[in-house]
Design an enzyme around this catalytic site. Structure first.
Site, mmCIF file in Angstrom:
data_model
loop_
_atom_site.group_PDB
_atom_site.id
_atom_site.type_symbol
_atom_site.label_atom_id
_atom_site.label_comp_id
_atom_site.label_asym_id
_atom_site.label_seq_id
_atom_site.Cartn_x
_atom_site.Cartn_y
_atom_site.Cartn_z
ATOM 1 N N TYR A 153 22.525 -50.663 28.015
ATOM 2 C CA TYR A 153 23.844 -50.278 28.563
ATOM 3 C C TYR A 153 24.278 -51.261 29.656
ATOM 4 O O TYR A 153 25.405 -51.760 29.649
ATOM 5 C CB TYR A 153 23.740 -48.854 29.090
ATOM 6 C CG TYR A 153 24.974 -48.316 29.786
ATOM 7 C CD1 TYR A 153 26.122 -47.970 29.064
ATOM 8 C CD2 TYR A 153 24.980 -48.119 31.162
ATOM 9 C CE1 TYR A 153 27.242 -47.454 29.716
ATOM 10 C CE2 TYR A 153 26.090 -47.601 31.812
ATOM 11 C CZ TYR A 153 27.228 -47.272 31.080
ATOM 12 O OH TYR A 153 28.323 -46.760 31.732
ATOM 13 N N LYS A 157 27.543 -53.796 29.571
ATOM 14 C CA LYS A 157 28.609 -53.740 30.585
ATOM 15 C C LYS A 157 28.727 -55.089 31.318
ATOM 16 O O LYS A 157 29.827 -55.493 31.697
ATOM 17 C CB LYS A 157 28.341 -52.606 31.573
ATOM 18 C CG LYS A 157 28.494 -51.204 30.970
ATOM 19 C CD LYS A 157 29.917 -50.908 30.528
ATOM 20 C CE LYS A 157 30.141 -49.414 30.310
ATOM 21 N NZ LYS A 157 31.513 -49.117 29.819
HETATM 22 N N1 LIG Z 1 30.697 -40.914 34.182
HETATM 23 C C1 LIG Z 1 30.005 -41.813 34.844
HETATM 24 O O1 LIG Z 1 29.198 -41.486 35.731
HETATM 25 C C2 LIG Z 1 30.201 -43.286 34.565
HETATM 26 C C3 LIG Z 1 29.546 -44.231 35.374
HETATM 27 C C4 LIG Z 1 29.710 -45.588 35.124
HETATM 28 C C5 LIG Z 1 30.524 -45.997 34.080
HETATM 29 N N2 LIG Z 1 31.143 -45.082 33.292
HETATM 30 C C6 LIG Z 1 31.981 -45.597 32.192
HETATM 31 O O2 LIG Z 1 33.243 -44.988 32.256
HETATM 32 C C7 LIG Z 1 33.769 -44.821 30.918
HETATM 33 C C8 LIG Z 1 34.132 -43.359 30.721
HETATM 34 O O3 LIG Z 1 32.967 -42.585 30.950
HETATM 35 P P1 LIG Z 1 32.999 -40.982 30.982
HETATM 36 O O4 LIG Z 1 31.776 -40.553 31.701
HETATM 37 O O5 LIG Z 1 34.337 -40.516 31.384
HETATM 38 O O6 LIG Z 1 32.770 -40.702 29.414
HETATM 39 P P2 LIG Z 1 32.776 -39.329 28.615
HETATM 40 O O7 LIG Z 1 33.141 -38.181 29.484
HETATM 41 O O8 LIG Z 1 31.506 -39.296 27.829
HETATM 42 O O9 LIG Z 1 33.997 -39.585 27.607
HETATM 43 C C9 LIG Z 1 33.898 -40.614 26.682
HETATM 44 C C10 LIG Z 1 35.186 -40.667 25.911
HETATM 45 O O10 LIG Z 1 35.047 -41.641 24.875
HETATM 46 C C11 LIG Z 1 35.292 -41.032 23.595
HETATM 47 N N3 LIG Z 1 34.443 -41.694 22.614
HETATM 48 C C12 LIG Z 1 33.087 -41.732 22.578
HETATM 49 N N4 LIG Z 1 32.667 -42.424 21.512
HETATM 50 C C13 LIG Z 1 33.793 -42.854 20.864
HETATM 51 C C14 LIG Z 1 34.019 -43.602 19.700
HETATM 52 N N5 LIG Z 1 33.008 -44.069 18.949
HETATM 53 N N6 LIG Z 1 35.297 -43.853 19.329
HETATM 54 C C15 LIG Z 1 36.343 -43.383 20.055
HETATM 55 N N7 LIG Z 1 36.186 -42.658 21.175
HETATM 56 C C16 LIG Z 1 34.920 -42.392 21.561
HETATM 57 C C17 LIG Z 1 34.946 -39.572 23.821
HETATM 58 O O11 LIG Z 1 35.581 -38.712 22.918
HETATM 59 P P3 LIG Z 1 34.943 -38.346 21.479
HETATM 60 O O12 LIG Z 1 33.502 -38.027 21.727
HETATM 61 O O13 LIG Z 1 35.760 -37.198 21.011
HETATM 62 O O14 LIG Z 1 35.131 -39.557 20.659
HETATM 63 C C18 LIG Z 1 35.524 -39.366 25.225
HETATM 64 O O15 LIG Z 1 36.924 -39.210 25.150
HETATM 65 C C19 LIG Z 1 32.696 -45.339 29.966
HETATM 66 O O16 LIG Z 1 32.973 -46.662 29.613
HETATM 67 C C20 LIG Z 1 31.419 -45.281 30.820
HETATM 68 O O17 LIG Z 1 30.471 -46.208 30.385
HETATM 69 C C21 LIG Z 1 31.001 -43.748 33.507
#
Ligand SMILES: NC(=O)c1ccc[n+]([C@@H]2O[C@H](COP(=O)([O-])OP(=O)(O)OC[C@H]3O[C@@H](n4cnc5c(N)ncnc54)[C@H](OP(=O)(O)O)[C@@H]3O)[C@@H](O)[C@H]2O)c1
Length: 263
Positions: A153, A157
């Site tokens: 991961y 990134k």
């Molecule tokens: N949350 C954290 O602590 C955190 C920290 C650092 C970075 N990030 C980054 O921030 C971004 C958002 O994270 P988040 O935590 O908000 O994620 P999340 O709550 O898991 O949501 C992920 C979103 O992506 C969609 N998704 C997943 N696989 C997909 C696919 N194959 N095709 C199309 N859509 C897809 C999901 O919907 P479906 O499952 O319905 O497709 C959902 O809408 C990501 O890039 C993550 O790496 C998050």
């Protein structure tokens, strides 16, 4: 502050929940017409119907990007803003003990989700973004900047950060801006839900989810002592997407409560 976003168009990937959903909320609140992409349309995204249009697509497949950008241009016309938010830690790497336990298949799925999906959507959307002197914001992670687990991961990134800088350089003279926003631990369902990532880690350590979440900010070195809220990251993204930040490009903005300690 008027962000001068009214009437602009945007595509947001990974938009059905978490940070992506909050970005859709924030952009539509500023008068942006949004196409919101995910594999499933949640009730929360459905509630934004009319302000945004949901498109069901799997962006980890080779054809997903072409389908999304074609639908988005049918719905919106030209594109001003692209937010590549889709990403995350995949099964097989989240639960691995370390580098030696992450198999090729997990590496492949991690790169499809966190890098190749974004490469393909960007390639398809770029002609329209260039015609509009638009902006791309890629949602990265503090994992790009430090050696956190899991390594597949973090490296994906880090590649995303490099891609963003390269796009900013290659297309900057044509008016395109490209930026990354790198969240640290953010209070999405992955952290807060009983069936989420944090609940698994808590169980592995013999803790309840509440116990784990109470100690997590200190253990992760989050200076503010709390997780970032998704709407806080969405506010940063919205500012960066706006013409008010028109001379910002090629940069990475941390949204991590101070977790990254290096200058
Ligand atoms: N949350 C954290 O602590 C955190 C920290 C650092 C970075 N990030 C980054 O921030 C971004 C958002 O994270 P988040 O935590 O908000 O994620 P999340 O709550 O898991 O949501 C992920 C979103 O992506 C969609 N998704 C997943 N696989 C997909 C696919 N194959 N095709 C199309 N859509 C897809 C999901 O919907 P479906 O499952 O319905 O497709 C959902 O809408 C990501 O890039 C993550 O790496 C998050």
């Amino acid at each position: 502050m008027d962000l001068h976003l009214t009437g602009k168009t945007a595509v947001v990937t990974g938009a059905s929940k978490g940070i992506g959903l909050e970005i859709v909320r924030a952009l539509t609140a500023e008068g942006v017409r949004v196409v919101a992409a995910a594999r499933t349309i949640t009730p929360e995204l459905r509630e934004l119907d009319g302000l945004s249009t949901a498109v069901t697509v799997d962006l980890a497949t080779p054809d997903g990007a072409a389908f999304l950008v074609e639908r988005a241009t049918e719905i919106l016309g030209e594109l001003d803003i692209l937010i590549n938010n889709v990403g995350g830690v995949v099964p097989g790497s989240a639960d691995a003990g370390g580098f030696l336990e992450i198999a090729d298949d997990a590496w492949q799925r991690t790169y499809e989700l966190n890098l190749f999906g974004t490469v393909r959507v960007t390639r398809r959307a770029l002609p329209s973004l260039l015609r509009r002197r638009g902006v791309i914001i890629n949602i990265s992670s503090i994992g790009a900047r430090a050696a956190y687990h899991p390594v597949d991961y973090g490296t994906a990134k880090a590649a995303l950060n490099n891609l963003t800088k390269a796009l900013a350089e290659e297309f900057g003279a044509q008016g395109l801006r490209a930026l990354t926003v790198s969240p640290g631990p953010t209070r999405t369902r992955n952290w807060s839900a009983p069936d989420g990532y944090a609940a698994d880690v808590a169980a592995q350590n013999g803790l309840t989810l509440d116990e784990f979440l109470a100690q997590a900010p200190a253990q992760m070195g989050i200076t503010t002592g709390r997780f970032t809220e998704p709407h806080e990251t969405a506010a940063l993204v919205t500012f960066l997407a706006s013409p008010v930040s028109g001379n910002l490009t090629g940069a990475d903005y941390l949204a991590d409560g101070g977790a990254i300690k290096t200058v």
